[in-house]
Write a protein that holds these residues in place. Structure first.
Motif, PDB file in Angstrom:
ATOM      1  N   ALA A   1      83.108 -29.744 -31.012  1.00 55.40           N
ATOM      2  CA  ALA A   1      83.337 -31.168 -31.919  1.00 55.40           C
ATOM      3  C   ALA A   1      84.117 -32.114 -31.159  1.00 55.40           C
ATOM      4  N   ALA A   2      85.038 -31.970 -30.026  1.00 52.81           N
ATOM      5  CA  ALA A   2      85.729 -32.888 -29.539  1.00 52.81           C
ATOM      6  C   ALA A   2      85.005 -33.387 -28.374  1.00 52.81           C
ATOM      7  N   ARG A   3      84.195 -32.477 -27.798  1.00 50.21           N
ATOM      8  CA  ARG A   3      83.267 -33.199 -26.784  1.00 50.21           C
ATOM      9  C   ARG A   3      82.297 -33.966 -27.491  1.00 50.21           C
ATOM     10  N   ALA A   4      81.649 -33.595 -28.096  1.00 51.90           N
ATOM     11  CA  ALA A   4      80.427 -34.405 -29.254  1.00 51.90           C
ATOM     12  C   ALA A   4      81.079 -35.792 -29.509  1.00 51.90           C
ATOM     13  N   ALA A   5      82.436 -35.528 -29.755  1.00 51.65           N
ATOM     14  CA  ALA A   5      82.931 -37.093 -30.065  1.00 51.65           C
ATOM     15  C   ALA A   5      83.587 -37.866 -29.118  1.00 51.65           C
ATOM     16  N   GLY A   6      83.214 -37.292 -27.795  1.00 52.89           N
ATOM     17  CA  GLY A   6      83.585 -38.054 -26.570  1.00 52.89           C
ATOM     18  C   GLY A   6      85.177 -37.476 -25.750  1.00 52.89           C
ATOM     19  N   ALA A   7      85.724 -36.604 -26.098  1.00 53.49           N
ATOM     20  CA  ALA A   7      86.982 -36.242 -25.626  1.00 53.49           C
ATOM     21  C   ALA A   7      86.525 -35.512 -24.372  1.00 53.49           C
ATOM     22  N   GLU A   8      87.312 -35.524 -23.291  1.00 48.94           N
ATOM     23  CA  GLU A   8      87.263 -34.685 -21.840  1.00 48.94           C
ATOM     24  C   GLU A   8      88.259 -33.754 -22.118  1.00 48.94           C
ATOM     25  N   ILE A   9      87.861 -32.483 -21.592  1.00 48.26           N
ATOM     26  CA  ILE A   9      88.741 -31.435 -21.570  1.00 48.26           C
ATOM     27  C   ILE A   9      88.738 -30.485 -20.070  1.00 48.26           C
ATOM     28  N   ARG A  10      90.025 -30.503 -19.517  1.00 50.88           N
ATOM     29  CA  ARG A  10      90.124 -29.991 -18.268  1.00 50.88           C
ATOM     30  C   ARG A  10      91.023 -28.526 -18.434  1.00 50.88           C
ATOM     31  N   THR A  11      90.259 -27.356 -17.994  1.00 50.87           N
ATOM     32  CA  THR A  11      91.304 -26.151 -18.090  1.00 50.87           C
ATOM     33  C   THR A  11      91.763 -26.106 -16.577  1.00 50.87           C
ATOM     34  N   GLY A  12      92.554 -25.212 -16.390  1.00 50.54           N
ATOM     35  CA  GLY A  12      93.277 -24.881 -15.283  1.00 50.54           C
ATOM     36  C   GLY A  12      94.099 -25.962 -14.831  1.00 50.54           C
ATOM     37  N   ALA A  13      94.507 -26.956 -15.888  1.00 50.92           N
ATOM     38  CA  ALA A  13      95.286 -28.051 -15.421  1.00 50.92           C
ATOM     39  C   ALA A  13      96.744 -27.958 -16.156  1.00 50.92           C
ATOM     40  N   ARG A  14      97.753 -27.547 -15.355  1.00 52.19           N
ATOM     41  CA  ARG A  14      98.979 -27.358 -15.840  1.00 52.19           C
ATOM     42  C   ARG A  14      99.787 -28.754 -15.886  1.00 52.19           C
ATOM     43  N   VAL A  15     100.364 -29.047 -16.842  1.00 52.94           N
ATOM     44  CA  VAL A  15     101.344 -30.275 -16.856  1.00 52.94           C
ATOM     45  C   VAL A  15     102.756 -29.897 -16.457  1.00 52.94           C
ATOM     46  N   THR A  16     103.260 -30.410 -15.321  1.00 51.20           N
ATOM     47  CA  THR A  16     104.749 -30.141 -15.264  1.00 51.20           C
ATOM     48  C   THR A  16     105.854 -31.110 -15.431  1.00 51.20           C
ATOM     49  N   GLN A  17     105.299 -32.375 -15.965  1.00 52.45           N
ATOM     50  CA  GLN A  17     106.136 -33.289 -16.299  1.00 52.45           C
ATOM     51  C   GLN A  17     105.342 -34.207 -17.243  1.00 52.45           C
ATOM     52  N   ILE A  18     106.171 -34.847 -18.348  1.00 54.95           N
ATOM     53  CA  ILE A  18     105.800 -35.786 -19.064  1.00 54.95           C
ATOM     54  C   ILE A  18     106.530 -37.350 -18.332  1.00 54.95           C
ATOM     55  N   LEU A  19     105.644 -38.236 -18.061  1.00 60.04           N
ATOM     56  CA  LEU A  19     106.342 -39.389 -17.346  1.00 60.04           C
ATOM     57  C   LEU A  19     106.747 -40.232 -18.336  1.00 60.04           C
ATOM     58  N   VAL A  20     108.124 -40.822 -18.172  1.00 56.63           N
ATOM     59  CA  VAL A  20     108.529 -41.690 -19.105  1.00 56.63           C
ATOM     60  C   VAL A  20     108.906 -42.740 -18.465  1.00 56.63           C
TER      61      VAL A  20
ATOM     62  N   THR B   1     108.200 -28.573 -24.459  1.00 60.77           N
ATOM     63  CA  THR B   1     107.966 -30.147 -24.427  1.00 60.77           C
ATOM     64  C   THR B   1     109.228 -30.761 -23.959  1.00 60.77           C
ATOM     65  N   PHE B   2     110.363 -30.251 -24.781  1.00 64.30           N
ATOM     66  CA  PHE B   2     111.423 -31.135 -24.322  1.00 64.30           C
ATOM     67  C   PHE B   2     112.606 -30.611 -23.414  1.00 64.30           C
ATOM     68  N   LEU B   3     112.426 -29.186 -23.172  1.00 61.30           N
ATOM     69  CA  LEU B   3     113.502 -28.833 -22.436  1.00 61.30           C
ATOM     70  C   LEU B   3     112.833 -28.467 -20.797  1.00 61.30           C
ATOM     71  N   LYS B   4     111.422 -28.613 -20.799  1.00 66.16           N
ATOM     72  CA  LYS B   4     110.818 -28.503 -19.670  1.00 66.16           C
ATOM     73  C   LYS B   4     109.948 -29.774 -19.046  1.00 66.16           C
ATOM     74  N   LEU B   5     109.345 -30.341 -20.024  1.00 64.36           N
ATOM     75  CA  LEU B   5     108.455 -31.309 -19.347  1.00 64.36           C
ATOM     76  C   LEU B   5     108.985 -32.755 -19.434  1.00 64.36           C
ATOM     77  N   VAL B   6     110.046 -32.982 -20.616  1.00 60.75           N
ATOM     78  CA  VAL B   6     110.774 -34.227 -20.569  1.00 60.75           C
ATOM     79  C   VAL B   6     111.894 -34.040 -19.701  1.00 60.75           C
ATOM     80  N   SER B   7     112.370 -35.026 -18.989  1.00 58.40           N
ATOM     81  CA  SER B   7     113.434 -35.126 -18.273  1.00 58.40           C
ATOM     82  C   SER B   7     114.807 -35.232 -19.335  1.00 58.40           C
ATOM     83  N   VAL B   8     115.617 -34.486 -19.529  1.00 59.73           N
ATOM     84  CA  VAL B   8     116.896 -34.670 -20.488  1.00 59.73           C
ATOM     85  C   VAL B   8     117.282 -35.958 -20.304  1.00 59.73           C
TER      86      VAL B   8
END
Ligand SMILES: Cc1cc2nc3c(=O)[nH]c(=O)nc-3n(C[C@H](O)[C@H](O)[C@H](O)COP(=O)(O)OP(=O)(O)OC[C@H]3O[C@@H](n4cnc5c(N)ncnc54)[C@H](O)[C@@H]3O)c2cc1C
Length: 520
Positions: free
Chosen positions: A250-269, A299-306
């Motif tokens: 459903a997501a792809r049919a609507a145009g979303a891109e999906i990548r696996t094996g892609a670990r996020v290490t940081q949310i940039l602010v 999300t808040f203790l690992k990916l976002v800088s305190v």
């Protein structure tokens, strides 16, 4: 120059996928980044022995809104059911089973009075769950009553409760904060019947039948049955991964891109707003909005800088209760298991081992002190009895939720897991004599294993305990109840948000609405 998206969703669990599908259907660009090689998070099918496939965490679908399944055309995207409207069969060592289905409870152990009480109990709970249902499905109401919309949401809840009539309104207000132990004692005589009913409220939580709020979690479960369009308790064909697979479609049919094996290490602010993410490969991806399907602690203790968060906020996140108590057992058997009192044709049912509420409580108690129970309670399915594609011919797979298992990060973890597997097999042997000798392969995933393999802090079913202090407008904490983080452009969309866990996609759907409403 980094690639830019309107939205990046961290995590391809079923909620992340639902959120991505919602955003893409609204015409926005979306990229889903999933750390694992397989998509679906805790809603995944996997092979644990050659030819033996099971739903790795969640195994029964019962709470997904029928309109969401239609909206995303999950059937058209490949979702089908091997079993629907499954019966619940409470097992006993003597072979006297109790069968629960709709408003009926049947079995030798069920007296006429209990059978009548079950019909009455079912009617009462359906009525109360119906009144609360919108609250379990809509975006959590804001407690401030600054706008008409906020006032109307709270007013609506009050009206629905008022419309129950004086008697039922009072009854709902009397029982809502009660524990299920006391409530079931008011209705029923049979110990076994009470144990079987109680399991519906207790699966996945760090609570027993005597814990406050267990009536609320029972109603939460009943509301799920009401919204699922009549599938009742269902086994998706091919396992729970089929639900996630259909959401990917459903997501792809609507145009979303999906990548696996892609670990996020940081949310940039940057400039006080979410600007994108960084992957473990070092790659940077920019976005107007970042939506996290990872649990709030991660999300808040690992990916976002305190540095970007208030200390009070960080303290609240650190103190969230997220220590899972549900383990998952997978067995490959050389033939069909023989549960006492269950014909082979009945193996397509949901089988419960919970001889009574005291036994549930006794299984729960040791886990409070990080100890393993001597007689665990279980929710068992034999998926291959309804879906032969899951096991080699003539063999069967068993998938069972086992409670209550502590989060064990001690140096003895491996030895403890191995010893506890023996305890679980001993428990099964009492209800299915000979099952031990049928085992060709076995795996037990403890909450600690679930944390490691599925990336959920504490390995918790709901990401965050579904208790009063983390429920509704408090979920996971008041500052996050409407999905929006205290950093502009950052949202949460997973089970840790209102309305909580289970495979239902509501948190993902509601988060997408909030992102669209919030603009960029
Ligand atoms: C043992 C067990 C049995 C259960 N049984 C049932 C059941 O029978 N029925 C039912 O309805 N529910 C059941 N549940 C609950 C249900 O599985 C969960 O509530 C639900 O799957 C949560 O979905 P989610 O999308 O919110 O999160 P998740 O499924 O946890 O998905 C989060 C995703 O984010 C990814 N991720 C995390 N961090 C990162 C990162 N840094 N970078 C990229 N990706 C990341 C993870 O890999 C994961 O794929 C069970 C849960 C457990 C643990």
């Amino acid at each position: 120059m980094a690639q830019r998206y309107q939205n990046i969703v961290i995590g391809g669990g079923h909620n992340g996928l639902t959120c991505a599908a919602g955003l893409a259907r609204a015409g926005q660009s979306v990229l889903v980044l999933e750390a694992a090689e397989d998509i679906g998070g805790a809603a995944r099918t996997r092979e644990f022995a050659p030819g033996a496939r099971v739903s790795a965490c969640a195994h029964l679908l019962h709470a997904m809104p029928a309109d969401l399944a239609v909206e995303l055309d999950l059937a058209g995207n490949g979702l089908d059911y091997a079993a629907q409207d499954m019966r619940t069969v409470s097992l006993s060592e003597s072979g006297e089973t109790i069968v629960l289905h709709g408003s009926t409870a049947q079995g030798k152990a069920v007296s006429e009075a209990d059978a009548a009480a079950y019909a009455r109990f079912n009617e009462d709970m359906q009525r109360f769950a119906k009144a609360l249902r919108p609250v379990f499905e809509d975006i959590a109401p804001e407690l401030s009553i600054e706008t008409w919309r906020q006032r109307l949401t709270l007013l609506g809840l009050g009206l629905r409760v008022r419309r129950l009539g004086r008697f039922h309104m009072r009854e709902l207000l009397r029982i809502i904060g009660m524990n299920l132990y006391d409530l079931l004692d008011e209705y029923f005589e049979s110990t076994q019947l009470k144990g079987a009913i109680a399991m519906d409220a207790l699966l996945g939580g760090e609570w027993g039948a005597r814990s406050m709020g267990s009536v609320l979690t029972y109603l939460y479960r009943v509301a799920g049955y009401q919204r699922n369009g009549g599938i009742g308790v269902a086994l998706p064909k091919g396992g729970m991964g089929a639900v996630s697979g259909a959401l990917v479609g459903a997501a792809r049919a609507a145009g979303a891109e999906i990548r696996t094996g892609a670990r996020v290490t940081q949310i940039l602010v940057e400039n006080d707003r979410a600007a994108g993410v960084e992957l473990d490969s070092g790659e940077r991806l920019d976005a107007d909005c970042v939506i996290s399907n990872a649990d709030p602690k991660q999300t808040f203790l690992k990916l976002v800088s305190v540095d970007h968060l208030d200390t009070g906020f960080v303290r609240q996140i650190k103190n969230l209760r997220s220590s899972g108590k549900a383990a998952k057992l997978h067995l490959l058997l050389e033939g069909a298991p023989r549960f006492k009192g269950v014909e082979e044709s009945g193996l397509g049912s949901r089988l419960i081992i919970a001889p009574g509420m005291d036994e549930i409580e006794l299984a729960f108690n040791p886990s409070k002190y990080r100890e393993y129970p001597a007689a665990p309670v279980l929710e068992i399915t034999v998926p291959s009895a309804s879906d032969s594609s899951l096991a080699p011919q003539g063999q069967h797979v068993v998938s069972a939720v086992v409670q209550y298992v502590p989060y064990d990060d001690s140096p003895d973890e491996d030895a403890n897991r191995a010893a506890f597997l023996e305890t679980v097999l001993d428990q099964l042997e009492r209800y299915a004599p000979g099952i031990r000798g049928q085992v060709l392969a076995a795996e037990l995933l403890t909450p600690r294993d679930i944390e490691r393999e599925f990336g959920i802090s504490g390995g918790h079913w709901h990401h965050v305990e579904l208790v009063f202090e983390s429920f509704l407008f408090n979920r996971p904490i008041p500052a996050l109840a409407q999905h929006q983080a205290p950093i502009a452009g950052l949202y949460l969309c997973g089970a840790g948000c209102h309305p909580g866990g289970n495979v239902m996609g509501i948190a993902g759907r509601n988060a997408a609405q909030q992102v669209l409403k919030g603009g960029h």
